[in-house]
Write an enzyme that holds these catalytic residues in place. Structure first.
Site, PDB file in Angstrom:
ATOM      1  N   HIS A 291       0.831  -1.204   0.000  1.00  0.00           N
ATOM      2  CA  HIS A 291       0.000   0.000   0.000  1.00  0.00           C
ATOM      3  C   HIS A 291       0.870   1.261   0.000  1.00  0.00           C
ATOM      4  O   HIS A 291       0.552   2.262   0.631  1.00  0.00           O
ATOM      5  CB  HIS A 291      -0.931   0.000   1.213  1.00  0.00           C
ATOM      6  CG  HIS A 291      -2.254   0.679   0.967  1.00  0.00           C
ATOM      7  ND1 HIS A 291      -3.356   0.013   0.512  1.00  0.00           N
ATOM      8  CD2 HIS A 291      -2.644   1.962   1.112  1.00  0.00           C
ATOM      9  CE1 HIS A 291      -4.370   0.850   0.393  1.00  0.00           C
ATOM     10  NE2 HIS A 291      -3.964   2.047   0.741  1.00  0.00           N
TER      11      HIS A 291
ATOM     12  N   GLY B  22       7.696   1.991  -5.308  1.00  0.00           N
ATOM     13  CA  GLY B  22       9.018   2.552  -5.573  1.00  0.00           C
ATOM     14  C   GLY B  22       9.428   2.643  -7.019  1.00  0.00           C
ATOM     15  O   GLY B  22      10.576   2.985  -7.320  1.00  0.00           O
TER      16      GLY B  22
END
Length: 353
Positions: free
Chosen positions: A236, A269
């Site tokens: 998340h 990321g």
């Protein structure tokens, strides 16, 4: 248009909720939830970026891969490359209130439609969050995955029916939202799902069901045995559990067990087309991108989102040339050295989700 311009405009339009950092790594916004940061110390968000930076690729240029194929297929839909914008909502609480829920959903849906990508819609505490994505899908006809919070079984099934009527290609449940305090405090039922509940939800629809927030082989197995057609390896965005592992660190083990059994998506990321290639080589079938897309939308609306995603596609294409990767269905080996992971890309793969 360039990313510096998008960042500058986004910082203004998001009322400095997002600083528009040159490297979106979670440090400046650590702990800012609601907001765009990671929960607590922010380490869940920070580690997603940090861990992916430790993944390295072999540079190879003596080969026959001159025009790699970056296209793919997701649940029967041909897409120009395997990147999806993340399901995002909470414009006022998380992004500064520059856009309404529908304006933001419409920007992403239209950008995906024009680029021939799959859109994902979101759910949240305010009913307008879910409804905005549904309206954007209806108005654009974009192929989409409709994500629903892990509400009570009856309510999830009701929302699945809405997604079906809107023409969604798949539905998802972000099970990692099971502990969202904002929803609990507002009296909305969210929580973990056991196997019986999952089976009831999944059997209620003919659409593929994707479970988002899978971070272990054990839970991937539960998803598979419950009938899920896909999973999203996701923490998340580091926004629910401060001490969560980075997604790229758990992805290979999950993919080793369930590649070709379920569609495997991953987020966390990803900041470039090179990062997309890393995730594909680690075992993902497609990659989901969140914060950079939100920054691009706030910095340049549809044109900003299209610029960002096209840039990812160009970077992916270039990286595939420079690693001898013929298409996005990748077969690879992983070696560890020091704190880094080296990916050795092998022969052509054949799997399509």
């Amino acid at each position: 248009m360039n990313y510096d311009e998008l960042r500058k405009n986004a910082r203004i339009n998001m009322n400095n909720v997002c600083r528009g950092c040159k490297r979106c790594d979670g440090i400046a916004c650590a702990g800012e939830v609601p907001g765009i940061g990671g929960v607590g110390s922010g380490e869940g968000f920070i580690e997603n970026v940090r861990a992916l930076s430790r993944v390295k690729l072999e540079l190879k240029t003596l080969h026959n891969v001159k025009k790699p194929d970056i296209s793919s297929e997701i649940f029967g839909e041909n897409v120009s490359f395997p990147v999806l914008p993340a399901p995002m909502a909470g414009m006022k609480s998380n992004f500064g209130g520059y856009f309404t829920e529908y304006e933001f959903a419409s920007i992403l849906a239209n950008a995906c439609k024009e680029l021939r990508l799959m859109y994902t819609s979101a759910d949240g505490p305010d009913p307008n969050m879910f409804n905005a994505g549904i309206e954007a899908i209806k108005n654009t006809g974009v192929p989409s995955i409709v994500f629903i919070k892990p509400r009570g079984v009856k309510e999830v099934i009701e929302k699945i029916k809405v997604a079906e009527e809107a023409g969604a290609k798949a539905v998802g449940m972000d099970v990692d939202g099971a502990g969202l305090i904002l929803m609990v405090r507002s009296g909305q039922e969210v929580g973990p799902k056991n196997t019986d509940e999952l089976k009831e939800i999944i059997s209620s629809t003919s659409l593929p069901v994707v479970l988002k927030g899978i971070m272990t082989v054990e839970e991937a197995k539960i998803a598979y045995e419950s009938g899920a057609k896909g999973i999203v390896v996701s923490n998340h965005g580091g926004r629910v559990l401060e001490a969560a592992m980075a997604t790229c660190d758990v992805l290979p083990e999950i993919a080793e067990k369930f590649k070709r059994k379920m569609a495997i998506f991953v987020d966390g990321g990803v900041r470039s087309g090179v990062d997309v290639l890393k995730m594909l080589a680690l075992g993902a079938d497609a990659v989901i991108v969140g914060r950079p897309v939100a920054i691009a939308a706030h910095g340049g609306r549809i044109d900003g989102v299209k610029w960002l995603l096209k840039n990812y596609a160009d970077e992916l294409y270039q990286a595939m040339i420079l690693t001898g990767t013929p298409d996005v269905h990748i077969n690879s080996e992983i070696e560890c050295f020091g704190n880094n992971i080296l990916i050795k890309i092998k022969e052509r793969g054949t799997w399509r989700v």
